[in-house]
Write an enzyme that holds these catalytic residues in place. Structure first.
Site, PDB file in Angstrom:
ATOM      1  N   ARG A  87       0.838  -1.197   0.000  1.00 25.19           N
ATOM      2  CA  ARG A  87       0.000   0.000   0.000  1.00 25.19           C
ATOM      3  C   ARG A  87       0.868   1.240   0.000  1.00 25.19           C
ATOM      4  O   ARG A  87       1.916   1.289   0.675  1.00 25.19           O
ATOM      5  CB  ARG A  87      -0.904   0.018   1.242  1.00 25.19           C
ATOM      6  N   GLU A 118      -2.536   7.380  -7.083  1.00 29.03           N
ATOM      7  CA  GLU A 118      -3.062   6.386  -8.029  1.00 29.03           C
ATOM      8  C   GLU A 118      -4.445   6.812  -8.543  1.00 29.03           C
ATOM      9  O   GLU A 118      -5.336   7.125  -7.760  1.00 29.03           O
ATOM     10  CB  GLU A 118      -3.169   5.030  -7.322  1.00 29.03           C
ATOM     11  N   HIS A 174      -0.351  -0.788 -10.394  1.00 32.09           N
ATOM     12  CA  HIS A 174      -1.113  -1.536  -9.372  1.00 32.09           C
ATOM     13  C   HIS A 174      -1.698  -2.823  -9.984  1.00 32.09           C
ATOM     14  O   HIS A 174      -2.908  -3.038 -10.011  1.00 32.09           O
ATOM     15  CB  HIS A 174      -2.221  -0.676  -8.735  1.00 32.09           C
ATOM     16  N   GLY A 228      -0.347  -5.947  -9.104  1.00 34.81           N
ATOM     17  CA  GLY A 228       0.142  -7.088  -8.312  1.00 34.81           C
ATOM     18  C   GLY A 228      -0.826  -8.257  -8.317  1.00 34.81           C
ATOM     19  O   GLY A 228      -0.429  -9.412  -8.511  1.00 34.81           O
TER      20      GLY A 228
END
Ligand code: 3PG
Length: 394
Positions: free
Chosen positions: A227, A255, A278, A280
């Protein structure tokens, strides 16, 4: 029952929910502000990174369960959900391998400067001389910060690379108001690579600040696939400039909310920082596993009333006393016990009534805020349908 899925979700699992006669609304285009109206009339809400803010929760008339189709729940206003008794559940562990794989990819990218290689090639620049200076990862030391599902998957892969692996687990104490950020002064100075795998909480916010960066080795690699909040980005920029720390992030503070469009970040212009979008958890395998778990949570709840991975259940209550009443399982027995407790103005924080095999006897365990007075205990004991009682301080 109405279920709103307000994020990208595999079709196969939307259909699975529909097969169970749920009225499913699937609209991945919905954003934070749209939820205020879109969730007004639904019983269950499924989101990935779409923010569920206080206003959406306050405006929801029937909302009973929010499922985060993923691990982190920091996009959901849990304090608002608590006030209305709305369950919040997540799908821990389902996308851990995907996140760990990306973190490993970022580590190799930092070591071999793969993104710079590619950019130069696309721009017509050949630089074998410059890019042939990687150190290699074998025998290097990696510090894994956060040793939950993802940290463990990262560790397995780092060990197979022949790296020395150190871990710092702080997730077990989350929610207990305890900080344990000790030992970083010993671990970070020996780490060639630091990989962060923590949840965003008030305890982890800006954990990586100037002080933490001061412990890190010159030229070390820092990877964050968890995060954005965990890193103070101004301190990060200083560390990159002053200590030549090289960084790979899958998360950053600005983001964008949508899945496509422009992106602006103060990290864009800093050499030595790689950023991915982002992604992942965004492998086909991980998204299917998360969707399967989301469907399981919803169907299990409908069938049994039990919420799997219920994240806003109180970790500890104010109860300091326990009363266990073993009683004959007949109508009204429990009600009369509760009536005595009510007369004493005692608050019951938790209660569980379980029946013995055969259905004759049941045992009821109550966690109480205040102790029962002796005369009240005698009243309960003297009920002919009560077999035994035990009353203890916790
Ligand atoms: C998670 O918390 O599971 C990841 O950050 C994934 O987020 P995403 O579902 O928005 O890709």
């Amino acid at each position: 029952m109405k279920v709103l899925i307000a994020d990208k979700f595999p079709d196969k699992y939307v259909e699975k929910l529909k097969e169970h006669e749920l009225d499913v609304i699937y609209d991945p285009s919905l954003g934070e502000n749209d939820l205020v109206n879109a969730a007004e009339d639904v019983d269950m809400l499924v989101v990935r990174s779409t923010k569920v803010n206080e206003q959406a929760i306050l405006n929801a008339k029937k909302l009973n369960l929010i499922v985060r189709a993923g691990a982190g729940v920091n996009n959901i206003n849990i304090a608002a959900a608590n006030k209305k008794g709305i369950y919040v559940a997540n799908c821990p562990g389902m996308n851990s391998i995907a996140v760990a794989e990306l973190a490993i990819g970022l580590m190799i990218s930092l070591d071999r400067k793969i993104p710079d290689n590619v950019i130069d090639f696309r721009n017509g620049v050949w630089n074998k001389a410059g890019y042939s200076k990687a150190e290699g990862l074998h025998g290097k030391t990696v510090a894994i910060i956060g040793y939950g599902n993802i940290g463990k998957e990262f560790a397995k892969r780092a060990i197979s690379f022949g790296m020395n692996v150190y871990v710092k687990d702080i997730t077990r104490i989350e929610g207990y108001g305890v900080k344990d950020f000790s030992e970083f002064d010993k671990m970070l100075p020996i780490a060639d690579v630091v990989s962060i795998h923590l949840p965003a909480t008030s305890q982890t916010k800006h954990l990586f600040d100037d002080k933490m960066f001061s412990y890190m080795k010159e030229g070390a690699y820092l990877i964050n696939t968890s995060r954005a909040d965990i890193i103070d980005e101004d301190a990060l920029i200083r560390a990159v400039k002053e200590k030549k720390i090289r960084v790979a992030l899958d998360v950053f503070s600005e983001e964008p909310e949508g899945k496509k469009g422009e992106v602006k970040s103060k990290l864009q212009g800093v050499d030595g920082i790689y950023i991915t979008h982002h992604i992942g958890a965004s492998t086909e395998q991980a998204q299917n596993a998360v969707a399967e778990e989301t469907v399981r949570i919803i169907l299990d709840y409908i069938e049994s009333g039990v919420i799997a991975h219920w994240v806003n259940k109180a970790k500890k209550t104010d109860s300091h006393y326990q009363l266990v009443v073993k009683h004959y399982d007949k109508p009204g027995v429990l009600a009369s016990v509760l009536d005595v407790i009510k007369q004493d103005d005692i608050n019951i924080e938790e209660v569980e009534n379980t029946i013995f095999d055969g259905g004759l006897v049941a045992t009821c365990t109550m966690k109480l805020k205040q102790p029962c007075k002796d005369e009240m205990l005698n009243l309960i004991k003297n009920n002919p349908n009560v077999i035994t009682i035990s009353h203890v301080g916790l």
